[in-house]
Design a protein around this motif. Structure first.
Motif, PDB file in Angstrom:
ATOM      1  N   UNK A 195       0.840  -1.191   0.000  1.00 31.95           N
ATOM      2  CA  UNK A 195       0.000   0.000   0.000  1.00 31.95           C
ATOM      3  C   UNK A 195       0.876   1.242   0.000  1.00 31.95           C
ATOM      4  N   UNK A 196       0.467   2.278  -0.728  1.00 34.56           N
ATOM      5  CA  UNK A 196       1.296   3.487  -0.799  1.00 34.56           C
ATOM      6  C   UNK A 196       1.321   4.235   0.528  1.00 34.56           C
ATOM      7  N   UNK A 197       2.536   4.655   0.932  1.00 30.60           N
ATOM      8  CA  UNK A 197       2.678   5.504   2.117  1.00 30.60           C
ATOM      9  C   UNK A 197       2.475   6.964   1.736  1.00 30.60           C
ATOM     10  N   UNK A 198       3.154   7.378   0.679  1.00 30.35           N
ATOM     11  CA  UNK A 198       3.040   8.748   0.172  1.00 30.35           C
ATOM     12  C   UNK A 198       3.034   8.668  -1.346  1.00 30.35           C
ATOM     13  N   UNK A 199       2.188   9.503  -1.963  1.00 32.60           N
ATOM     14  CA  UNK A 199       2.050   9.480  -3.420  1.00 32.60           C
ATOM     15  C   UNK A 199       2.233  10.879  -3.972  1.00 32.60           C
ATOM     16  N   UNK A 200       2.956  10.973  -5.076  1.00 26.60           N
ATOM     17  CA  UNK A 200       3.154  12.238  -5.776  1.00 26.60           C
ATOM     18  C   UNK A 200       2.369  12.183  -7.086  1.00 26.60           C
ATOM     19  N   UNK A 201       1.350  13.069  -7.193  1.00 24.12           N
ATOM     20  CA  UNK A 201       0.521  13.131  -8.398  1.00 24.12           C
ATOM     21  C   UNK A 201       0.462  14.572  -8.865  1.00 24.12           C
ATOM     22  N   UNK A 202       0.924  14.803 -10.082  1.00 24.21           N
ATOM     23  CA  UNK A 202       0.888  16.148 -10.668  1.00 24.21           C
ATOM     24  C   UNK A 202       1.518  17.188  -9.742  1.00 24.21           C
ATOM     25  N   UNK A 203       2.645  16.814  -9.114  1.00 32.01           N
ATOM     26  CA  UNK A 203       3.379  17.755  -8.272  1.00 32.01           C
ATOM     27  C   UNK A 203       2.816  17.913  -6.875  1.00 32.01           C
ATOM     28  N   UNK A 204       1.788  17.147  -6.503  1.00 33.44           N
ATOM     29  CA  UNK A 204       1.182  17.251  -5.182  1.00 33.44           C
ATOM     30  C   UNK A 204       1.395  15.962  -4.421  1.00 33.44           C
ATOM     31  N   UNK A 205       1.697  16.118  -3.101  1.00 39.81           N
ATOM     32  CA  UNK A 205       1.888  14.958  -2.241  1.00 39.81           C
ATOM     33  C   UNK A 205       0.554  14.555  -1.636  1.00 39.81           C
ATOM     34  N   UNK A 206       0.235  13.294  -1.751  1.00 45.16           N
ATOM     35  CA  UNK A 206      -0.981  12.742  -1.167  1.00 45.16           C
ATOM     36  C   UNK A 206      -0.592  11.629  -0.226  1.00 45.16           C
ATOM     37  N   UNK A 207      -1.296  11.564   0.904  1.00 45.95           N
ATOM     38  CA  UNK A 207      -0.981  10.567   1.918  1.00 45.95           C
ATOM     39  C   UNK A 207      -1.676   9.272   1.562  1.00 45.95           C
TER      40      UNK A 207
END
Length: 502
Positions: A195-207
């Motif tokens: 499972x993702x801990x932290x995700x970078x999408x389009x320059x934004x960090x998502x938890x």
């Protein structure tokens, strides 16, 4: 023909659109394969970079061991290295009795780190055997979700619990270094469960999903590729992984315009094919109509020709045959007789021309009427034709005069027999002519070819002379022409020229 044009155009359209769709699909496939390769390379690079950051934790653990050994320069050296490392936020070193020996923040206590150690090694104070140096454990994030506590166990040379190195790994800072990777990319750092801990999408960090204490990955699961354009890369010795995904819409976005061009070309060609098909169908239809009109005109022409032939035959029949009896008239007789005489010149057999006159026809016609006279003439013609051979020529010259041309006769006696037969047969009573019984007889003059003449006119003249001789001799007789009209043979039949009314 129109069906063939439709089938052919349909086949062409299928081929055109099949090639277009195959070309579009092929370009999409190549683009997806290229994107998959890029994402795979990116995942490998990021996994390597993250692995380097994790390796630095092992290096810090080695220096922390020296701090626990009482080396006064080790703490200063660790502080120098750690403060210049942006991958970690803060760090602390605990000895085996859970006493704080070093803090990068300079705080007297590190309760959060101490709690992480107790959760990870509950029996640490009891001198339980922890893993060797290099065993890295991750804890539950505190505060920012992308800041992950990291624990490295420190063992003494005697393999006793020597202490613990604890630091906070800033995964958000790690991912921020890849903000310029481009649109359409999705990059995540995953835990041991995937499972993702932290995700970078389009320059934004998502938890991603928060995890508690996670275990290390097994070494044989160091790399894994997900379907499509997503690549998952595990770190070789740490419980972390990197996943790089690329949105398919962004992959084919650059191809959209060219694909529109392909479709536009296919539409233009399809319109041209359909238009050409319609034109060909129209031409075929007009040609079919033209052929139908030509066929109709040809049928009309054939019908007209047939009518003309019939009219011609009818006109010839009227011109060449006697209208009353239906047998040839003088004109046709002259033509046919001339042809026969021309053939007779090459034949050794005899040819004879009979000139026939009905005896007493005028009194019958005047007394009983023209209708009975016409019936008598028709009956005489029928008896003449029935008494002769099929190829003998019978004609009516006019009035009560008939003429017969006999061909291919071997002996003159046969000619006399035929003349005698005609006198008897034709001269027999006619029992029912419009209710009247009519009696008549024949007078026949006979001229032979070539003895009496070589042309039709000569033979007619000689036979006519002989006929008058026969008529003067007593009627109901025949006579051969004789130059002096003295040696001819006359045969008489007892006939009456009377005619009875019914």
């Amino acid at each position: 023909m129109s069906v063939c044009f439709v089938l052919l155009s349909s086949l062409v359209l299928v081929v055109i659109w099949g090639i277009t769709m195959m070309h579009v699909a092929s370009e999409k496939k190549l683009a997806m394969e290229s994107a998959a390769g890029e994402s795979k390379n990116m995942a490998a690079i990021m996994a390597t970079n993250l692995n380097d950051r994790m390796d630095r934790a092992i290096l810090y653990g080695t220096i922390a061991n020296k701090v626990l050994d009482g080396d006064p320069a080790a703490a200063e050296y660790l502080n120098l290295l750690f403060n210049g490392d942006t991958a970690y936020v803060r760090a602390a070193v605990f000895d085996g009795d859970m006493r704080l020996r070093y803090s990068s923040s300079g705080l007297p206590t590190e309760s959060g780190f101490a709690e992480l150690v107790r959760q990870t090694y509950p029996a640490a104070s009891a001198a339980a055997a922890p893993p060797q140096v290099g065993s890295v454990m991750l804890g539950k994030p505190e505060g920012y979700a992308w800041r992950i506590p990291l624990l490295v166990s420190l063992n003494s040379p005697k393999n006793n619990v020597h202490g613990f190195f604890v630091a906070v790994l800033d995964i958000g800072r790690f991912l921020s270094d890849y903000k310029q990777i481009g649109d359409g990319y999705r990059v995540s750092v995953d835990g041991a469960t995937g499972l993702p801990l932290v995700t970078l999408i389009d320059g934004k960090l998502l938890v991603g999903g928060n995890e508690g204490i996670v275990n290390k990955f097994s070494s044989n699961d160091s790399a894994r590729s997900e379907p499509g354009v997503s690549n998952h890369r595990k770190l070789t010795a740490y419980p972390l992984a990197v996943t790089v995904s690329l949105n398919p819409d962004f992959i084919v976005a650059d191809l959209t315009q060219s694909h529109y061009e392909y479709v536009r070309y296919a539409i233009v060609i399809s319109i041209a094919v359909v238009s050409l098909t319609l034109i060909l169908i129209g031409i075929s239809y007009h040609r079919k109509k033209l052929y139908q009109r030509l066929e109709h005109s040809e049928r009309e022409k054939i019908c007209l020709i047939e009518q003309l032939e019939k009219e011609k035959t009818r006109a010839y029949q009227l011109a060449s045959h006697d209208y009353l009896t239906g047998i040839p008239n003088r004109m046709l007789f002259n033509e046919l007789a001339a042809a026969e005489l021309s053939r007779a010149k090459r034949s050794p057999n005899l040819y004879a021309l009979f000139f026939i006159d009905l005896d007493g026809f005028k009194p019958i016609n005047d007394t009983l009427g023209h209708a009975v006279g016409d019936l008598l003439l028709q009956s005489v013609a029928q008896r003449l034709c029935a008494s002769l051979r099929e190829y003998d020529l019978v004609a009516r010259l006019g009035g009560d005069e008939f003429v017969v041309l006999l061909s291919d006769i071997r002996y003159q006696s046969q000619i006399a027999d035929i003349a005698d037969k005609l006198v008897k047969t034709v001269g027999a009573p006619y029992l029912n002519l419009a209710g009247h019984e009519v009696h008549t007889s024949l007078s026949i003059g006979i001229a032979l070819f070539p003895d009496d003449g070589h042309t039709v006119d000569e033979l007619l003249s000689k036979a006519d002379t002989a006929m008058y001789v026969a008529k003067k001799a007593g009627k109901g007789a025949y006579r051969f022409h004789d130059p002096g009209m003295r040696g001819g043979q006359v045969s008489r039949l007892p006939t009456d020229t009377r005619y009875l009314s019914a």
